[in-house]
Design an enzyme around this catalytic site. Structure first.
Site, PDB file in Angstrom:
ATOM      1  CE  LYS A  13       6.292   6.170   0.990  1.00 30.80           C
ATOM      2  NZ  LYS A  13       5.270   5.512   1.776  1.00 30.80           N
ATOM      3  NE  ARG A  88       8.608  -0.032   1.754  1.00 32.71           N
ATOM      4  CZ  ARG A  88       7.380   0.180   1.344  1.00 32.71           C
ATOM      5  NH1 ARG A  88       6.376  -0.169   2.087  1.00 32.71           N
ATOM      6  NH2 ARG A  88       7.163   0.719   0.186  1.00 32.71           N
ATOM      7  NE  ARG A 127      -2.015   4.539  -3.370  1.00 37.50           N
ATOM      8  CZ  ARG A 127      -1.037   4.432  -2.468  1.00 37.50           C
ATOM      9  NH1 ARG A 127      -0.214   5.445  -2.255  1.00 37.50           N
ATOM     10  NH2 ARG A 127      -0.898   3.333  -1.768  1.00 37.50           N
ATOM     11  NE  ARG A 162      -0.012   0.107  -5.037  1.00 39.97           N
ATOM     12  CZ  ARG A 162       0.758   0.629  -4.098  1.00 39.97           C
ATOM     13  NH1 ARG A 162       1.202   1.864  -4.221  1.00 39.97           N
ATOM     14  NH2 ARG A 162       1.084  -0.064  -3.035  1.00 39.97           N
ATOM     15  NE  ARG A 174       0.403  -1.474   1.042  1.00 41.68           N
ATOM     16  CZ  ARG A 174      -0.665  -0.934   0.429  1.00 41.68           C
ATOM     17  NH1 ARG A 174      -1.803  -1.585   0.366  1.00 41.68           N
ATOM     18  NH2 ARG A 174      -0.578   0.247  -0.120  1.00 41.68           N
TER      19      ARG A 174
HETATM   20  P1  ADP Z   1       2.981   1.196  -0.116  1.00 44.73           P
HETATM   21  O1  ADP Z   1       3.954   2.192   0.478  1.00 44.73           O
HETATM   22  O2  ADP Z   1       1.619   1.763  -0.322  1.00 44.73           O
HETATM   23  O3  ADP Z   1       2.964  -0.110   0.604  1.00 44.73           O
HETATM   24  P2  ADP Z   1       4.849   0.719  -2.323  1.00 44.73           P
HETATM   25  O4  ADP Z   1       4.543   0.935  -3.755  1.00 44.73           O
HETATM   26  O5  ADP Z   1       5.901   1.541  -1.712  1.00 44.73           O
HETATM   27  O6  ADP Z   1       3.439   0.893  -1.593  1.00 44.73           O
HETATM   28  O7  ADP Z   1       5.211  -0.814  -2.059  1.00 44.73           O
HETATM   29  C1  ADP Z   1       4.358  -1.848  -2.473  1.00 44.73           C
HETATM   30  C2  ADP Z   1       4.859  -3.169  -1.927  1.00 44.73           C
HETATM   31  O8  ADP Z   1       6.162  -3.447  -2.444  1.00 44.73           O
HETATM   32  C3  ADP Z   1       5.044  -3.216  -0.410  1.00 44.73           C
HETATM   33  O9  ADP Z   1       3.846  -3.541   0.255  1.00 44.73           O
HETATM   34  C4  ADP Z   1       6.088  -4.318  -0.274  1.00 44.73           C
HETATM   35  O10 ADP Z   1       5.507  -5.596  -0.437  1.00 44.73           O
HETATM   36  C5  ADP Z   1       6.984  -4.080  -1.471  1.00 44.73           C
HETATM   37  N1  ADP Z   1       8.120  -3.184  -1.127  1.00 44.73           N
HETATM   38  C6  ADP Z   1       8.314  -1.918  -1.553  1.00 44.73           C
HETATM   39  N2  ADP Z   1       9.447  -1.393  -1.033  1.00 44.73           N
HETATM   40  C7  ADP Z   1       9.989  -2.373  -0.251  1.00 44.73           C
HETATM   41  C8  ADP Z   1      11.152  -2.461   0.581  1.00 44.73           C
HETATM   42  N3  ADP Z   1      11.989  -1.417   0.732  1.00 44.73           N
HETATM   43  N4  ADP Z   1      11.377  -3.631   1.230  1.00 44.73           N
HETATM   44  C9  ADP Z   1      10.537  -4.674   1.094  1.00 44.73           C
HETATM   45  N5  ADP Z   1       9.424  -4.655   0.347  1.00 44.73           N
HETATM   46  C10 ADP Z   1       9.138  -3.523  -0.328  1.00 44.73           C
END
Ligand code: ADP
Ligand code: ZN
Length: 222
Positions: A13, A88, A127, A162, A174
């Protein structure tokens, strides 16, 4: 054009969003990146979000939704934006609809990336991300390694893993949340007729860059 990037963790993504953003000038708005920047800078929002992120849980909407709404008020989103990591859940999608309606805007395209699960887990584990929060470039030790080990090609900063990418428990959590809460969003947007599904997989030799190139060609051709 207003775009949402969808797809489980490790589908590419961020890579696809980054390429489209660079070529179009539409900002890539990654909620995960905004949270990580706040954690690094030890802001109040960062402290609150960190407790959830470390465990691989979703950050509550009271924190996430206003943060996105504020970001969409910025002038650089006027011609278009690429949301990466938001919405999400169905509730977040509905709240996004409300936010956009007030601005007389709508989502024009949802790019839904799919990748076989065994491949995504391997990708998450390999990653690496740039530690420079202004750069945030991502690499993959196998598919897209940096020219010099451990160093970002773009800015020279150190590459790091990360925290939530090194914990198998956080990764599984996740992916489970993705399957239960985020995947149903594809149907939500399918009803609006804006979904474009693309497979990203080494099995069919199609990587994020190929998908991004095709989409950019289509956008230009329109
Ligand atoms: P990944 O898609 O690998 O989980 P992201 O960088 O998109 O990584 O997100 C990291 C973390 O940030 C998520 O696991 C969540 O805890 C939080 N997060 C990100 N976007 C959202 C969202 N739209 N709603 C709630 N939590 C979020
Ligand atoms: Zn960098």
């Amino acid at each position: 054009m207003n775009i949402i990037m969808m797809g489980a963790q490790g589908t590419g993504k961020g890579t696809v969003a980054g390429i489209i953003s660079e070529k179009t000038g539409w900002p890539q708005i990654s909620t995960g990146d905004i949270f990580r920047k706040n954690i690094e800078e030890k802001t109040e929002l960062g402290e609150k979000a960190n407790t959830y992120i470390a465990k691989g849980e979703l950050v509550p909407d009271e924190i996430t939704v206003p943060m996105v709404a504020n970001r969409l008020n910025e002038k650089d989103t006027l011609d278009g934006f690429i949301l990466d990591g938001f919405p999400r859940t169905i509730e977040q999608a509905q709240k996004l609809d409300d936010i956009l309606k007030e601005k007389n805007k709508k989502i024009d395209m949802v790019i839904n990336l799919t990748t076989p699960r065994d491949e995504t887990i391997k990708r998450i584990l390999t990653r690496r991300v740039c530690s420079n929060q202004e750069c945030k470039a991502t690499y993959n030790l196998v598919m897209n390694p940096p020219k010099v080990e451990g160093i970002c090609d773009k800015c020279g900063a150190n590459l790091v893993q990360r925290k939530d990418d090194s914990s198998e428990e956080a990764i599984n959590k996740r992916l489970e949340i993705y399957d239960k809460q985020t995947r149903p969003l594809v149907d939500y947007y399918q009803e609006k007729g804006v979904v474009r599904t693309e497979e990203v997989s080494t099995r069919i030799n199609r990587l994020g860059i190929d998908v991004a190139t095709d989409i950019l060609n289509d956008i230009k051709g329109e």
